[in-house]
Design a protein around this motif. Structure first.
Motif, PDB file in Angstrom:
ATOM      1  N   THR A  83       0.985  -1.205   0.083  1.00  0.00           N
ATOM      2  CA  THR A  83       0.052  -0.015   0.023  1.00  0.00           C
ATOM      3  C   THR A  83       0.776   1.311   0.088  1.00  0.00           C
ATOM      4  OG1 THR A  83      -1.678  -1.171   1.355  1.00  0.00           O
ATOM      5  CG2 THR A  83      -1.911   1.376   0.997  1.00  0.00           C
ATOM      6  N   ALA A  98       2.280   1.722  -3.459  1.00  0.00           N
ATOM      7  CA  ALA A  98       1.154   2.318  -4.269  1.00  0.00           C
ATOM      8  C   ALA A  98       0.946   3.754  -4.324  1.00  0.00           C
ATOM      9  CB  ALA A  98      -0.079   1.346  -4.136  1.00  0.00           C
ATOM     10  N   LEU A  99       1.032   4.286  -2.901  1.00  0.00           N
ATOM     11  CA  LEU A  99       0.778   5.608  -2.691  1.00  0.00           C
ATOM     12  C   LEU A  99       1.982   6.503  -3.331  1.00  0.00           C
ATOM     13  CD1 LEU A  99      -0.443   5.323   0.895  1.00  0.00           C
ATOM     14  CD2 LEU A  99      -1.566   6.358  -0.961  1.00  0.00           C
ATOM     15  N   LEU A 144       1.715   7.048  -6.641  1.00  0.00           N
ATOM     16  CA  LEU A 144       0.756   8.034  -7.304  1.00  0.00           C
ATOM     17  C   LEU A 144       1.246   9.464  -6.895  1.00  0.00           C
ATOM     18  CD1 LEU A 144      -2.290   6.236  -5.551  1.00  0.00           C
ATOM     19  CD2 LEU A 144      -1.907   6.640  -8.208  1.00  0.00           C
ATOM     20  N   PHE A 173       2.568  10.442  -3.592  1.00  0.00           N
ATOM     21  CA  PHE A 173       2.605  10.609  -2.356  1.00  0.00           C
ATOM     22  C   PHE A 173       3.931  10.513  -1.749  1.00  0.00           C
ATOM     23  CE2 PHE A 173      -2.150  10.083  -3.150  1.00  0.00           C
ATOM     24  CZ  PHE A 173      -2.598  11.302  -2.866  1.00  0.00           C
ATOM     25  N   GLU A 174       4.071  11.485  -0.705  1.00  0.00           N
ATOM     26  CA  GLU A 174       5.445  11.034   0.079  1.00  0.00           C
ATOM     27  C   GLU A 174       5.026  10.564   1.424  1.00  0.00           C
ATOM     28  OE1 GLU A 174       8.278  14.359   0.271  1.00  0.00           O
ATOM     29  OE2 GLU A 174       7.733  14.499  -2.049  1.00  0.00           O
ATOM     30  N   LEU A 175       5.527   9.554   1.956  1.00  0.00           N
ATOM     31  CA  LEU A 175       5.221   9.256   3.255  1.00  0.00           C
ATOM     32  C   LEU A 175       6.581   8.428   3.862  1.00  0.00           C
ATOM     33  CD1 LEU A 175       2.247   6.582   3.565  1.00  0.00           C
ATOM     34  CD2 LEU A 175       3.363   7.285   1.580  1.00  0.00           C
TER      35      LEU A 175
END
Lengths: 85, 85
Positions: free
Chosen positions: B24, B27-28, B31, B33-35
């Protein structure tokens, strides 16, 4: 920039059937437990670095919209707190 | 007898690999997104009728031990509140 943990809680909308929860409830009943209802929710804890709590919440909300939740069947909530040092 | 909602949060113990969360997260990132990290937990909301908050918590704890959590790989927490009327 500050470290935040955003918690995204994803749950089925009211009225959407949840066969997995129903199965879990029946399994508990077979073990002898009594309960009226069981709902299951998914929680994602996202560690991210952002300028502000609002920015962290906004980004987590976008992640929910794009990937973590299916808006047709899910509601979601976002809660943000500063990460523990 | 009173209506309670017990919330059982089940999470993997520290050090247990979580390939679904890792997928997950990637996948983010694809797209855009930075985390830094993503952890997923399961929550069960159990509606039950009990004599007291303590009894509700004890029964929910037993359900976690017997079925909802796998003590080898999971930690769990139980929180109880009176159900909204």
């Amino acid at each position: 920039m500050t470290d935040y943990t955003a918690t995204v809680t994803v749950r089925l909308k009211r009225g959407v059937l949840d066969p997995e929860a129903e199965t879990t409830k029946r399994a508990l009943e077979r073990l002898g437990f009594e309960l009226d209802a069981l709902r299951s929710t998914d929680r994602y804890e996202l560690d991210l670095v952002a300028e502000s709590e609002d920015e962290a919440a906004e980004r987590a909300g976008e992640m929910a919209e794009r990937l973590l939740a299916n808006p047709t069947i899910h509601d979601y909530e976002v809660a943000v707190e500063r990460a523990e040092a």
